[in-house]
Each structure stands twice: as C-alpha cells, then as structure tokens.
Enzyme design. Structure first.
Site, short mmCIF file in Angstrom:
data_model
loop_
_atom_site.label_atom_id
_atom_site.label_comp_id
_atom_site.label_asym_id
_atom_site.label_seq_id
_atom_site.Cartn_x
_atom_site.Cartn_y
_atom_site.Cartn_z
N ALA A 51 0.06 6.81 -0.11
CA ALA A 51 -0.43 8.13 -0.56
C ALA A 51 -1.46 7.96 -1.67
CB ALA A 51 0.74 8.99 -1.03
N ASN B 196 -17.94 10.15 -3.05
CA ASN B 196 -18.31 8.74 -2.85
C ASN B 196 -19.80 8.57 -2.53
OD1 ASN B 196 -18.52 9.47 -0.13
ND2 ASN B 196 -17.59 7.58 0.60
N LYS C 111 -14.87 7.91 -8.67
CA LYS C 111 -15.01 8.99 -7.68
C LYS C 111 -14.66 10.38 -8.24
CE LYS C 111 -14.34 6.23 -3.49
NZ LYS C 111 -13.61 6.11 -2.24
P1 NAP Z 1 -4.07 2.71 -3.45
O1 NAP Z 1 -4.73 3.88 -4.11
O2 NAP Z 1 -3.55 1.58 -4.27
O3 NAP Z 1 -2.87 3.31 -2.55
C1 NAP Z 1 -1.96 2.51 -1.82
C2 NAP Z 1 -0.58 3.12 -1.96
O4 NAP Z 1 0.32 2.45 -1.07
C3 NAP Z 1 0.02 2.97 -3.38
O5 NAP Z 1 0.55 4.20 -3.80
C4 NAP Z 1 1.10 1.92 -3.17
O6 NAP Z 1 2.16 2.06 -4.10
C5 NAP Z 1 1.55 2.26 -1.77
N1 NAP Z 1 2.34 1.21 -1.11
C6 NAP Z 1 2.29 -0.14 -1.30
N2 NAP Z 1 3.18 -0.73 -0.49
C7 NAP Z 1 3.83 0.24 0.21
C8 NAP Z 1 4.86 0.24 1.20
N3 NAP Z 1 5.42 -0.89 1.63
N4 NAP Z 1 5.27 1.43 1.71
C9 NAP Z 1 4.72 2.57 1.27
N5 NAP Z 1 3.74 2.64 0.34
C10 NAP Z 1 3.30 1.49 -0.19
O7 NAP Z 1 -5.06 2.06 -2.38
P2 NAP Z 1 -6.22 2.78 -1.53
O8 NAP Z 1 -7.48 2.74 -2.29
O9 NAP Z 1 -5.71 4.09 -1.04
O10 NAP Z 1 -6.39 1.74 -0.33
C11 NAP Z 1 -5.33 1.48 0.58
C12 NAP Z 1 -5.81 0.50 1.65
O11 NAP Z 1 -6.85 1.10 2.41
C13 NAP Z 1 -6.40 -0.81 1.11
O12 NAP Z 1 -6.06 -1.86 1.99
C14 NAP Z 1 -7.89 -0.58 1.17
O13 NAP Z 1 -8.65 -1.78 1.30
C15 NAP Z 1 -7.97 0.25 2.44
N6 NAP Z 1 -9.18 1.09 2.53
C16 NAP Z 1 -9.96 0.92 3.62
C17 NAP Z 1 -11.09 1.69 3.76
C18 NAP Z 1 -11.94 1.49 4.99
O14 NAP Z 1 -13.09 1.95 4.98
N7 NAP Z 1 -11.44 0.86 6.01
C19 NAP Z 1 -11.41 2.66 2.80
C20 NAP Z 1 -10.56 2.81 1.69
C21 NAP Z 1 -9.44 2.00 1.56
P3 NAP Z 1 2.13 1.11 -5.41
O15 NAP Z 1 0.86 1.47 -6.13
O16 NAP Z 1 3.37 1.50 -6.14
O17 NAP Z 1 2.13 -0.30 -4.92
#
Ligand code: NAP
Length: 275
Positions: A120, A79, A55
């Site tokens: 975040a 995207n 992205k």
């Molecule tokens: P990401 O870049 O990995 O970001 C997730 C963040 O949450 C990471 O910084 C992680 O830290 C942190 N985290 C994990 N456990 C935590 C907790 N207990 N408390 C606070 N922070 C915590 O993932 P992403 O791409 O943003 O995606 C996040 C979620 O959104 C996923 O489930 C994804 O499938 C979903 N999503 C959905 C859509 C949709 O269209 N519905 C679109 C995009 C994403 P660490 O890396 O240190 O673990």
C-alpha cells in the site's frame, strides 16, 4: 536516482524523432525543490519528471503556482511537469502507465473485475486511485497498517469506499486472492535475485492474471510460480515504459516511439547488471 533508466529511454526517443533535446538527471535536496522548479520555469526546457521524495511537494507547489491534471489532483502526487513559457502544469503518469501495460502487455481489462493489490505504498496508491471505482472491487494487504489506513481514507474522499477492502490477516488474504482475477505485487519483494515470491504458490490459480511491478529482473519468483501454475504474468518493465511514454507525449506533443524506448530500457537494464 543515479541508476535511473529514464535517460536512456527518453534520449533514444528524442534521437528517433529527431528532437534536439536531452533528458538529464538532477539531484535536488527536498528543501531546495521549490527554488529548483522556479529556476526550471525560467529555463528553456519543455518539462521534467520528479520522483521520490519529491512527488508530494511538487504537487503542493503546483497547486499554488501552476495547475494539476485530474490524476495528479486525485492521487496528491506529481511525477511529470510540463513547462510552457513560465507556466507549469503537473501530471501523474504512473496510474495511466500501469493501466496501459496491463491492457497491452498482460491483455487484462480491469473493468468489472476483482483486483488484489499486495502493498500500500506509493506505487500501490497510484494504481488504486487510478483504477478507482472502475473495477468490481479492490482488496489491499500491507504489513504496514498505517499505510493501508491512509490509503483507505484517501480513497474514500473520491470513490465509493465499499469497493475497497483492506485485509487484516493471512486468512482474509487467502480468501481475497481466491476470489481475485488479478494480483498486483506492489511490494519491493522480488527486486533482489535471492528474494522469494511474496505470495505462497498455492494461492496462485490457473487462468489468473499476475502483474509484478518489480522491473529490474526479467523474471521474479512470483512470475515463475505464476507461469508454473498456468497463470498469466508479467514484470513491471511495461509500466516503466508506458509512464515514460505518456510523459514524453505530454512534453513533446508527439507520439512516443514505444518500441525504440523499450529497446533502450532493456539495454540500460542489462548494462546496469540486471535484465
Ligand atoms: P513502498 O512505498 O516502499 O511500498 C511498498 C509497501 O509494501 C510498504 O508499505 C511495505 O511495508 C510493504 N510490504 C513489504 N513487504 C510486504 C509483504 N510481504 N506483504 C505486504 N506488504 C509488504 O514502495 P513503492 O514505491 O510503492 O514500490 C513498490 C514496488 O513497485 C517496488 O518494487 C518498485 O520498484 C516497484 N515500482 C515499479 C514501477 C514500475 O514502473 N514498474 C513504478 C513504481 C514502483 P514496509 O515499508 O513496512 O516494508
């Protein structure tokens, strides 16, 4: 990417509107992205989606060789790409897709409200940058302090930084949640069937709104807990649907058949062993 639900959703929409097109998946190595986009610009296609890890690189390429819409510019990530002859334009439909699902599925209007975002990472950033200064305030908590620091730095380039609070610990998290109208789970917690809720049940209050971005399960523990506490809650299938619907509209110029796309998404989820 091999398990992407997007082909099912977009191909159902093409069939519904009688558009002779197909949505295909390509696995592209990061260092080959630019050559791939160059090839696509010369091919007879209307557009592309790009996903993690492409992205940011796609945005950099379009900054030099094409154009970017405001969302993609502000977020720093693309995207969706529209191809018009040799011209490429980049968009980001994640924030608008979230917003549309928030309003249509959860019936929540964020303007002037307090929003709490857990996580975040990429998804949280798309949401925070799209909501911008339109809410009363946004609080963000992530266990990864580098990510929250980066989000704050990025946010303040475009918006009034007083509107974004980065929370340091559980005590701050508890206070911010108590004062929030909307909780957004932007962590991956909930994707596995055995995952607990990322938020203690005690922090959820009646009448509060909860948007769980996790979309691969019909119900997460967070949504179950929210329902039990008489809060309003949805999972993230609607965001996936609407970011796709907005991309579809960018490529085709036609109104997306949202009901057909939603049905296809649900069926694809079921046949992937989820849903
Ligand atoms: P990401 O870049 O990995 O970001 C997730 C963040 O949450 C990471 O910084 C992680 O830290 C942190 N985290 C994990 N456990 C935590 C907790 N207990 N408390 C606070 N922070 C915590 O993932 P992403 O791409 O943003 O995606 C996040 C979620 O959104 C996923 O489930 C994804 O499938 C979903 N999503 C959905 C859509 C949709 O269209 N519905 C679109 C995009 C994403 P660490 O890396 O240190 O673990």
């Amino acid at each position: 990417m091999k398990h992407s639900l997007s082909p099912a959703m977009h191909n159902a929409a093409f069939r519904e509107l009688g558009i002779d097109a197909e949505y295909l998946l390509y696995d592209v190595e990061p260092e080959k992205l630019e050559a791939f986009l160059g090839d696509m610009a010369r091919a007879n296609i209307s557009g592309l989606n790009v996903t993690i890890p492409h992205k940011i690189r796609a945005r950099e390429y379009l900054e030099r060789k094409g154009s970017l819409d405001n969302n993609a510019k502000k977020l720093g990530a693309v995207n969706t790409i529209k191809i018009d002859g040799p011209a490429l334009s980049g968009f980001n439909t994640d924030g608008p897709g979230f917003y549309r699902s928030l309003v249509e599925d959860l019936k929540f209007e964020p303007e002037g409200k307090s929003v709490f975002v857990l996580g975040a990472g990429g998804a949280a950033k798309a949401i925070v940058m799209y909501l911008g200064n339109g809410t009363k305030n946004i609080s963000v908590f992530d266990i990864d302090k580098e990510k929250t620091g980066e989000l704050k730095e990025h946010y303040k380039k475009y918006f009034d930084e007083k509107k974004l609070s980065i929370l340091a610990d559980d005590a701050q998290l508890k206070d911010a949640l108590a004062a929030s109208d909307l909780l957004v789970n932007a962590t991956p917690i909930g994707m596995k069937e055995t995952d607990p809720s990322p938020v203690d049940k005690e922090f959820l209050k009646a009448g509060m709104y909860v948007y769980d971005l996790v979309y691969n399960r019909p119900l997460t523990q967070l949504v179950k807990d929210a329902n039990a506490r008489k809060a309003h809650a949805v999972t993230g299938l609607g965001m996936l649907l609407y970011q796709g619907a907005i991309s579809f509209e960018i490529w085709t110029g036609s109104k997306a058949p949202v009901a057909v796309m939603k049905k296809a998404l649900k069926e694809a989820l079921k046949s992937s062993g989820n849903g």
